[in-house]
Scaffold this active site. Sequence first.
Site, PDB file in Angstrom:
ATOM      1  N   ALA A 152       0.799  -1.223   0.000  1.00 40.96           N
ATOM      2  CA  ALA A 152       0.000   0.000   0.000  1.00 40.96           C
ATOM      3  C   ALA A 152       0.833   1.276   0.000  1.00 40.96           C
ATOM      4  CB  ALA A 152      -0.926   0.007   1.222  1.00 40.96           C
ATOM      5  N   LYS A 153       2.160   1.158   0.082  1.00 44.93           N
ATOM      6  CA  LYS A 153       3.023   2.333   0.118  1.00 44.93           C
ATOM      7  C   LYS A 153       3.155   2.952  -1.277  1.00 44.93           C
ATOM      8  CE  LYS A 153       4.065   2.100   4.522  1.00 44.93           C
ATOM      9  NZ  LYS A 153       3.121   1.095   4.993  1.00 44.93           N
ATOM     10  N   PRO A 154       3.656   4.199  -1.380  1.00 50.35           N
ATOM     11  CA  PRO A 154       3.807   4.840  -2.687  1.00 50.35           C
ATOM     12  C   PRO A 154       4.579   3.973  -3.695  1.00 50.35           C
ATOM     13  CG  PRO A 154       4.129   6.461  -0.968  1.00 50.35           C
ATOM     14  CD  PRO A 154       4.002   5.126  -0.274  1.00 50.35           C
TER      15      PRO A 154
END
Length: 377
Positions: A190-192
């Site tokens: 879910a991180k950039p």
Amino acid sequence: MEFKGLKAQYKALKDKIDLAMIRTALEGNFIMGKQVSELEDSLAEYVGVKHCITCANGTDALTMSLMYFGVKKGDAVFVPDFTFFSSAEVVSFLGATPVFVDVDQYTFNIDPKKLKEAITMVKKQGKYNPKAIIAVDLFGLCADYYRIKQIAKEYDLLLLEDGAQGFGSTIKGDAACCFGDIATTSFFPAKPLGCYGDGGAVFTNDDAADEYLRSVRIHGKGSHKYDNVRIGINSRLDTIQAAILQVKFQALKEYELDALAEAAAAYTESLRNVVAIPTIPRDYRSSWAQYTIALKNEQQRNNLQIFLKSKGIPTMIYYPKALHMQGAFKYLEYSSGDYPITEKLCKCVLSLPIHPYITKKELLKVTDMITTYINRR
């Protein structure tokens, strides 16, 4: 509607990601294959530092960094109260004591004024040795590193930048993960910049840190696999994850950050007079790990979340419980009311769907439903 758009991203990048995974399988170099070092070189160049050392996850990245700092029992490490548990967990894991610091109510990041007050208090009490600061780049926005670095220098503290949510963001053009003595990031999906499992990295200009971290991530490895020169851990980034990250990194640079900025701008334009929207200081660029609004109180926030869910709109609450109120830190004897800004944010923030592949139609639905709910109340 997707909250983070991982399925939409895979659909857009499917051919390249599939090819990268198949090549890895055909080559058979599943552990520390060439894709790992190639990714490290690319990420270090992008951030603007000499070294990038990948590892198994963002928590290990923090742990290894504090190990290099020599953090131990009797040390105090200053951590923002409004962040994910791991930012403080790693401090206690190494036997040191996390000292929580309240955050700025607009940026959600550690408040430099409160940080200085916390350091002064610890020094005055004399119970712990002030050792380091962990500053977190929350929701895609860098912390105020110009002021934080001054404070670290003034009190002779080490600075660790937790860029798990900040990768891709900038201050005056300088990239996240370049500001601390050491910086870390996470490749949680879910991180950039996320992989298809767990992964993390450490960034530094310190040659000695680079040598130490490359050793400690592989059981304290020395000159070869069976030469162990220190006590380490097992924390390698899988080759297949590195191959996936190479594809996703190109997309992030080429168009995803711009698409995120456009989506955030659309939210801001539609919601600025409806709810409290995120604050992005001048000369900062967010990578929009989350688009987080603030409601008037907990009841309004919770009821809005229920309403949006009924309309097929997913949302998330980051974070419903302050670090100083977590059961794991009960031994520190904090009380409700000790960190008023954090406690207020825990009751009123709500993160909306945002990702590079969100459509204008989806954005419009979200803003229309929020506006409808707020106006009818």
